[in-house]
Write an enzyme that holds these catalytic residues in place. Structure first.
Site, PDB file in Angstrom:
ATOM      1  N   TYR A   9      -2.217  -7.552   3.400  1.00 35.26           N
ATOM      2  CA  TYR A   9      -3.338  -6.698   3.109  1.00 35.26           C
ATOM      3  C   TYR A   9      -3.276  -6.317   1.174  1.00 35.26           C
ATOM      4  O   TYR A   9      -4.027  -6.002   0.713  1.00 35.26           O
ATOM      5  CB  TYR A   9      -3.527  -5.386   3.654  1.00 35.26           C
ATOM      6  CG  TYR A   9      -3.369  -5.675   5.175  1.00 35.26           C
ATOM      7  CD1 TYR A   9      -4.271  -6.688   5.485  1.00 35.26           C
ATOM      8  CD2 TYR A   9      -3.202  -4.592   6.011  1.00 35.26           C
ATOM      9  CE1 TYR A   9      -4.340  -6.839   7.071  1.00 35.26           C
ATOM     10  CE2 TYR A   9      -3.535  -4.760   7.313  1.00 35.26           C
ATOM     11  CZ  TYR A   9      -3.946  -5.984   8.017  1.00 35.26           C
ATOM     12  OH  TYR A   9      -4.129  -5.844   9.287  1.00 35.26           O
ATOM     13  N   HIS A  11       2.209 -11.727  12.094  1.00 34.96           N
ATOM     14  CA  HIS A  11       0.639 -11.342  12.026  1.00 34.96           C
ATOM     15  C   HIS A  11      -0.172 -12.417  12.833  1.00 34.96           C
ATOM     16  O   HIS A  11      -1.207 -11.917  13.465  1.00 34.96           O
ATOM     17  CB  HIS A  11       0.305 -11.598  10.513  1.00 34.96           C
ATOM     18  CG  HIS A  11      -0.933 -10.617  10.109  1.00 34.96           C
ATOM     19  ND1 HIS A  11      -0.869 -10.076   8.851  1.00 34.96           N
ATOM     20  CD2 HIS A  11      -1.996 -10.447  10.653  1.00 34.96           C
ATOM     21  CE1 HIS A  11      -2.212  -9.344   8.913  1.00 34.96           C
ATOM     22  NE2 HIS A  11      -2.746  -9.533  10.007  1.00 34.96           N
TER      23      HIS A  11
HETATM   24  N1  NAP Z   1      -3.842  -7.754  13.148  1.00 30.69           N
HETATM   25  C1  NAP Z   1      -4.877  -8.201  12.531  1.00 30.69           C
HETATM   26  O1  NAP Z   1      -5.099  -9.445  12.363  1.00 30.69           O
HETATM   27  C2  NAP Z   1      -5.963  -7.119  12.021  1.00 30.69           C
HETATM   28  C3  NAP Z   1      -7.252  -7.802  11.892  1.00 30.69           C
HETATM   29  C4  NAP Z   1      -8.210  -6.760  11.512  1.00 30.69           C
HETATM   30  C5  NAP Z   1      -7.845  -5.521  11.308  1.00 30.69           C
HETATM   31  N2  NAP Z   1      -6.486  -5.108  11.608  1.00 30.69           N
HETATM   32  C6  NAP Z   1      -6.195  -3.781  11.620  1.00 30.69           C
HETATM   33  O2  NAP Z   1      -7.196  -2.795  12.391  1.00 30.69           O
HETATM   34  C7  NAP Z   1      -7.501  -1.621  11.376  1.00 30.69           C
HETATM   35  C8  NAP Z   1      -9.059  -1.377  11.573  1.00 30.69           C
HETATM   36  O3  NAP Z   1      -9.880  -2.411  11.930  1.00 30.69           O
HETATM   37  P1  NAP Z   1     -11.376  -2.592  11.068  1.00 30.69           P
HETATM   38  O4  NAP Z   1     -11.295  -2.160   9.723  1.00 30.69           O
HETATM   39  O5  NAP Z   1     -11.582  -4.274  11.018  1.00 30.69           O
HETATM   40  O6  NAP Z   1     -12.431  -2.053  11.980  1.00 30.69           O
HETATM   41  P2  NAP Z   1     -12.632  -0.441  12.666  1.00 30.69           P
HETATM   42  O7  NAP Z   1     -11.535   0.363  12.592  1.00 30.69           O
HETATM   43  O8  NAP Z   1     -13.216  -0.944  13.840  1.00 30.69           O
HETATM   44  O9  NAP Z   1     -14.044  -0.165  11.668  1.00 30.69           O
HETATM   45  C9  NAP Z   1     -14.115   0.069  10.339  1.00 30.69           C
HETATM   46  C10 NAP Z   1     -15.349   0.579   9.833  1.00 30.69           C
HETATM   47  O10 NAP Z   1     -15.869   1.828  10.819  1.00 30.69           O
HETATM   48  C11 NAP Z   1     -16.141   2.818   9.908  1.00 30.69           C
HETATM   49  N3  NAP Z   1     -15.927   4.079  10.376  1.00 30.69           N
HETATM   50  C12 NAP Z   1     -14.625   4.296  10.830  1.00 30.69           C
HETATM   51  N4  NAP Z   1     -14.541   5.709  11.185  1.00 30.69           N
HETATM   52  C13 NAP Z   1     -15.907   6.214  11.336  1.00 30.69           C
HETATM   53  C14 NAP Z   1     -16.317   7.258  12.095  1.00 30.69           C
HETATM   54  N5  NAP Z   1     -15.626   8.251  12.382  1.00 30.69           N
HETATM   55  N6  NAP Z   1     -17.905   7.086  11.999  1.00 30.69           N
HETATM   56  C15 NAP Z   1     -18.352   6.175  11.598  1.00 30.69           C
HETATM   57  N7  NAP Z   1     -18.050   5.134  11.233  1.00 30.69           N
HETATM   58  C16 NAP Z   1     -16.761   5.095  10.914  1.00 30.69           C
HETATM   59  C17 NAP Z   1     -15.425   2.519   8.541  1.00 30.69           C
HETATM   60  O11 NAP Z   1     -16.308   3.053   7.576  1.00 30.69           O
HETATM   61  P3  NAP Z   1     -15.791   3.835   6.251  1.00 30.69           P
HETATM   62  O12 NAP Z   1     -14.721   2.758   5.642  1.00 30.69           O
HETATM   63  O13 NAP Z   1     -16.840   4.471   5.676  1.00 30.69           O
HETATM   64  O14 NAP Z   1     -14.735   5.163   6.935  1.00 30.69           O
HETATM   65  C18 NAP Z   1     -15.600   0.903   8.670  1.00 30.69           C
HETATM   66  O15 NAP Z   1     -16.768   0.601   7.995  1.00 30.69           O
HETATM   67  C19 NAP Z   1      -7.476  -2.112   9.948  1.00 30.69           C
HETATM   68  O16 NAP Z   1      -7.299  -1.346   8.825  1.00 30.69           O
HETATM   69  C20 NAP Z   1      -6.281  -2.923  10.072  1.00 30.69           C
HETATM   70  O17 NAP Z   1      -4.988  -2.358   9.908  1.00 30.69           O
HETATM   71  C21 NAP Z   1      -5.507  -5.925  11.950  1.00 30.69           C
END
Ligand code: NAP
Length: 238
Positions: free
Chosen positions: A12, A72
């Site tokens: 990241y 990862h």
């Molecule tokens: N291991 C892997 O391969 C892998 C892959 C992908 C992700 N990840 C991890 O998973 C974490 C989260 O996943 P993600 O970012 O893909 O998806 P997510 O958490 O499902 O969604 C994030 C989105 O939801 C919005 N959001 C968050 N809280 C909200 C709320 N209370 N109300 C309305 N909208 C809301 C955010 O907007 P705002 O930004 O405007 O708050 C952002 O656009 C990442 O940060 C990472 O650490 C890991």
């Protein structure tokens, strides 16, 4: 606010910023659960690379141990015996407290558990109402490890689903709380939502106070729509 689980990754490019945040926060290091990941391309998963990359991550984070270190992705140079031998050695040396893997399937999880001396602590995988991962959840219960749900809000798309909106209205709460409460209503599952505003961060943390009833959970379980957001070449589900 109360968050104590920090999920980052070498890939990241934000480990230095996370480390600065940890240093500036009033919360003592031992109260934070800090997880990072070694990536097959930007890091490398040979035995030597894992040892070097773990050390480099700890330097960038400014810490002398990691609560959780993940593989990862099981691609590139990932080889269960070699890669995980390095993870075991990091545990043995007290530098890593727990071993995790990410984006595995059932066979790779089996192989990893056999290769590891340390217990497998966590599997981080995409999980939300459009990708409920029931087989992987069952495996975690059988073998007693935690599923860490990434993209638990389906990147925000689950919040517009009518079933989730209806339940939120009935409980006079937000769709995000409903979605996260559903994710963590399943045994052995925790969620790591990403949010960039204080309002979203507060909203997501408050999900732990919402208790859905059995009918709510069953109606979200019954959503048939399927969507996966994260893909890469060589992913085990392809
Ligand atoms: N291991 C892997 O391969 C892998 C892959 C992908 C992700 N990840 C991890 O998973 C974490 C989260 O996943 P993600 O970012 O893909 O998806 P997510 O958490 O499902 O969604 C994030 C989105 O939801 C919005 N959001 C968050 N809280 C909200 C709320 N209370 N109300 C309305 N909208 C809301 C955010 O907007 P705002 O930004 O405007 O708050 C952002 O656009 C990442 O940060 C990472 O650490 C890991």
């Amino acid at each position: 606010m109360g968050y104590r689980h920090v999920d980052t990754a070498e890939h990241y490019g934000n480990e230095r910023a996370v480390g600065e945040g940890l240093t500036r926060a009033a919360v003592p290091r031992e109260e934070v659960f800090l997880a990072t990941k070694i990536h097959p391309v930007t890091g490398g998963l040979t035995y030597e690379e894992v040892l070097e990359e773990a050390d480099a991550s700890m330097n960038r984070l400014g810490v002398d141990y990691l609560d959780l270190l993940y593989v990862h992705w099981p691609v590139g140079d990932y080889e269960a015996t070699e890669t995980l031998r390095a993870f075991d050695d990091l545990v043995e040396d007290g530098l890593v407290r727990n071993v995790g893997v990410s984006n595995f399937d059932i066979d790779l999880l089996d192989e990893a558990r056999q290769a590891l001396e340390a217990p497998l602590f966590a599997h981080q995988v995409e999980l939300h109402p459009f990708l409920p991962q029931s087989r992987l959840r069952a495996d975690a219960q059988t073998h007693d490890y935690t599923v860490v749900a990434y993209s638990p809000l389906a990147r925000g798309e689950a919040l517009d689903h009518p079933t989730i909106r209806d339940i939120a209205e009935r409980h006079d709460t937000s769709p995000a709380r409903v979605c996260l409460s559903w994710v963590t209503s399943h045994d052995n599952v925790v969620a790591i939502p990403k949010a960039t505003s204080r309002q979203h961060l507060e909203d997501n943390l408050a999900a732990s106070e919402l208790e859905l009833d059995e009918d709510d959970i069953a109606s979200i379980d019954a959503i048939e729509q399927r969507k996966r957001f994260v893909e890469r070449d060589g992913a085990p589900w392809q």
